[in-house]
Write a protein that holds these residues in place. Sequence first.
Motif, PDB file in Angstrom:
ATOM      1  N   LEU A   1       0.836  -1.213   0.000  1.00 13.47           N
ATOM      2  CA  LEU A   1       0.000   0.000   0.000  1.00 13.47           C
ATOM      3  C   LEU A   1       0.871   1.263   0.000  1.00 13.47           C
ATOM      4  CD1 LEU A   1      -2.889   1.217   0.135  1.00 13.47           C
ATOM      5  CD2 LEU A   1      -2.537   1.389   2.613  1.00 13.47           C
ATOM      6  N   ALA A   2       1.928   1.264   0.813  1.00 12.23           N
ATOM      7  CA  ALA A   2       2.810   2.442   0.841  1.00 12.23           C
ATOM      8  C   ALA A   2       3.378   2.699  -0.552  1.00 12.23           C
ATOM      9  CB  ALA A   2       3.931   2.230   1.857  1.00 12.23           C
TER      10      ALA A   2
ATOM     11  N   LEU B   1       0.367   1.704  16.306  1.00 10.44           N
ATOM     12  CA  LEU B   1      -0.776   0.932  15.791  1.00 10.44           C
ATOM     13  C   LEU B   1      -0.344  -0.482  15.428  1.00 10.44           C
ATOM     14  CD1 LEU B   1      -3.785   1.487  15.070  1.00 10.44           C
ATOM     15  CD2 LEU B   1      -3.017   2.123  12.780  1.00 10.44           C
ATOM     16  N   THR B   2      -1.057  -1.446  15.993  1.00  7.66           N
ATOM     17  CA  THR B   2      -0.826  -2.838  15.597  1.00  7.66           C
ATOM     18  C   THR B   2      -1.986  -3.258  14.688  1.00  7.66           C
ATOM     19  OG1 THR B   2      -2.030  -3.712  17.509  1.00  7.66           O
ATOM     20  CG2 THR B   2       0.333  -3.368  17.789  1.00  7.66           C
ATOM     21  N   GLU B   3      -1.949  -4.480  14.207  1.00 12.99           N
ATOM     22  CA  GLU B   3      -2.934  -5.059  13.290  1.00 12.99           C
ATOM     23  C   GLU B   3      -2.729  -4.495  11.876  1.00 12.99           C
ATOM     24  OE1 GLU B   3      -4.802  -7.654  13.676  1.00 12.99           O
ATOM     25  OE2 GLU B   3      -4.238  -7.843  15.759  1.00 12.99           O
ATOM     26  N   SER B   4      -2.182  -5.354  11.032  1.00 14.51           N
ATOM     27  CA  SER B   4      -1.802  -4.943   9.674  1.00 14.51           C
ATOM     28  C   SER B   4      -2.955  -4.312   8.883  1.00 14.51           C
ATOM     29  CB  SER B   4      -1.275  -6.162   8.916  1.00 14.51           C
ATOM     30  OG  SER B   4      -2.249  -7.193   8.925  1.00 14.51           O
TER      31      SER B   4
ATOM     32  N   ASN C   1      -3.349  -0.501   7.434  1.00 14.77           N
ATOM     33  CA  ASN C   1      -3.644  -0.124   6.044  1.00 14.77           C
ATOM     34  C   ASN C   1      -4.825   0.831   5.942  1.00 14.77           C
ATOM     35  OD1 ASN C   1      -1.588  -1.243   4.672  1.00 14.77           O
ATOM     36  ND2 ASN C   1      -2.801  -2.781   3.568  1.00 14.77           N
ATOM     37  N   LEU C   2      -5.870   0.572   6.705  1.00 10.98           N
ATOM     38  CA  LEU C   2      -7.035   1.467   6.642  1.00 10.98           C
ATOM     39  C   LEU C   2      -6.628   2.870   7.105  1.00 10.98           C
ATOM     40  CD1 LEU C   2      -9.800  -0.984   7.947  1.00 10.98           C
ATOM     41  CD2 LEU C   2      -9.517  -0.159   5.592  1.00 10.98           C
ATOM     42  N   TYR C   3      -5.774   2.915   8.127  1.00 16.51           N
ATOM     43  CA  TYR C   3      -5.291   4.215   8.616  1.00 16.51           C
ATOM     44  C   TYR C   3      -4.427   4.900   7.550  1.00 16.51           C
ATOM     45  CZ  TYR C   3      -2.147   7.466  10.956  1.00 16.51           C
ATOM     46  OH  TYR C   3      -1.411   8.586  11.277  1.00 16.51           O
ATOM     47  N   LEU C   4      -3.449   4.187   7.005  1.00  9.71           N
ATOM     48  CA  LEU C   4      -2.547   4.801   6.014  1.00  9.71           C
ATOM     49  C   LEU C   4      -3.331   5.322   4.810  1.00  9.71           C
ATOM     50  CD1 LEU C   4       0.501   2.319   5.929  1.00  9.71           C
ATOM     51  CD2 LEU C   4       0.429   4.607   6.968  1.00  9.71           C
ATOM     52  N   ALA C   5      -4.336   4.552   4.404  1.00 12.72           N
ATOM     53  CA  ALA C   5      -5.118   4.968   3.236  1.00 12.72           C
ATOM     54  C   ALA C   5      -5.904   6.244   3.529  1.00 12.72           C
ATOM     55  CB  ALA C   5      -6.058   3.840   2.813  1.00 12.72           C
ATOM     56  N   ARG C   6      -6.491   6.311   4.698  1.00 14.92           N
ATOM     57  CA  ARG C   6      -7.275   7.510   5.042  1.00 14.92           C
ATOM     58  C   ARG C   6      -6.382   8.716   5.243  1.00 14.92           C
ATOM     59  NH1 ARG C   6     -12.449   6.628   8.929  1.00 14.92           N
ATOM     60  NH2 ARG C   6     -12.797   8.763   8.263  1.00 14.92           N
ATOM     61  N   ARG C   7      -5.250   8.485   5.899  1.00 12.98           N
ATOM     62  CA  ARG C   7      -4.382   9.605   6.297  1.00 12.98           C
ATOM     63  C   ARG C   7      -3.551  10.113   5.125  1.00 12.98           C
ATOM     64  NH1 ARG C   7      -1.693  13.223   8.072  1.00 12.98           N
ATOM     65  NH2 ARG C   7      -0.358  13.362   9.907  1.00 12.98           N
ATOM     66  N   TYR C   8      -3.053   9.171   4.295  1.00 11.30           N
ATOM     67  CA  TYR C   8      -2.085   9.562   3.264  1.00 11.30           C
ATOM     68  C   TYR C   8      -2.499   9.142   1.848  1.00 11.30           C
ATOM     69  CZ  TYR C   8       1.063   9.946   7.328  1.00 11.30           C
ATOM     70  OH  TYR C   8       1.638  10.290   8.527  1.00 11.30           O
TER      71      TYR C   8
ATOM     72  N   ASN D   1      -6.085  -5.139   0.752  1.00  9.89           N
ATOM     73  CA  ASN D   1      -6.343  -6.005   1.911  1.00  9.89           C
ATOM     74  C   ASN D   1      -6.904  -7.365   1.487  1.00  9.89           C
ATOM     75  OD1 ASN D   1      -5.408  -4.015   3.565  1.00  9.89           O
ATOM     76  ND2 ASN D   1      -7.399  -3.334   4.316  1.00  9.89           N
ATOM     77  N   LEU D   2      -7.861  -7.335   0.573  1.00 10.89           N
ATOM     78  CA  LEU D   2      -8.454  -8.612   0.128  1.00 10.89           C
ATOM     79  C   LEU D   2      -7.446  -9.450  -0.653  1.00 10.89           C
ATOM     80  CD1 LEU D   2     -11.699  -9.511   0.094  1.00 10.89           C
ATOM     81  CD2 LEU D   2     -11.082  -7.344   1.108  1.00 10.89           C
ATOM     82  N   ALA D   3      -6.726  -8.789  -1.559  1.00  9.63           N
ATOM     83  CA  ALA D   3      -5.794  -9.540  -2.422  1.00  9.63           C
ATOM     84  C   ALA D   3      -4.687 -10.186  -1.588  1.00  9.63           C
ATOM     85  CB  ALA D   3      -5.187  -8.611  -3.476  1.00  9.63           C
TER      86      ALA D   3
END
Length: 221
Positions: free
Chosen positions: A18-19, A73-76, A80-87, A173-175
């Motif tokens: 994602l990054a 933040l733990t839990e991969s 990802n949901l955080y990184l996507a919303r934030r950045y 996330n799904l893939a």
Amino acid sequence: MPVLYGAHRSRATRNLWLAGEIGLELELRQVWQAYRLDRADGPEAPLNTRSREFLELSPMGAIPVLVDGDLVLTESLAINLYLARRYGGDLGPRDEAENALMTQWTLFAATSMEEPGLAIQNAYTYGRADTEAGQSEIAHMVERLGRPLRALERHLSRERHMVGGRFTVADVNLAEILRYGQAHEPLLADYPSTDAWLRACQARPAFKAMWEKRSAEPMWL
Ligand SMILES: N[C@@H](CCC(=O)N[C@@H](CS)C(=O)NCC(=O)O)C(=O)O
């Protein structure tokens, strides 16, 4: 710069992929899973999931962990949901409805597909796939995946992506969760839309870049 504690051969792949899609600079601090090390304890041991210093960040002793400013933040998938919303711009949700759907599909995959998928992958990785017991375990896991795969196929036969008609964090996330089951080649034979979608996800440059680094990381240390 956000720091990701993890390893390429771990669920951190989701975050690293994602990054890459976002073009986000993320410092990866290598943390080995203890079971991949010859010796996980003692002063010579590299930072690993049993290191006292790491357990301060992750009391579960699990990677990945994201540190972004004051946020730990733990839990991969939450990362990802955080990184996507934030950045992530359009890789994240455009509104609350999309946010809800991205959360829905992420939880769907985590709760109904990850465990059987990992069991399939482990059966292949640890050489059980050729044994009678291994084959019956795989058959059982494939059966368990049937119900969520039928739901996914129904969605992907109508839509090209998971949410919003575009590639988003939900696809990542799904893939990444579905990838585990790919160790069993026939898994997606009856799910052509899901198969085509997964291959398209894995043909993306950011996935390939992540995969190349993962493949270069030694399995055992
Ligand atoms: N649900 C967690 C699971 C984390 C997890 O189990 N990570 C594995 C690596 S993929 C781990 O750190 N295992 C620790 C160990 O085996 O020492 C997540 O998605 O982040």
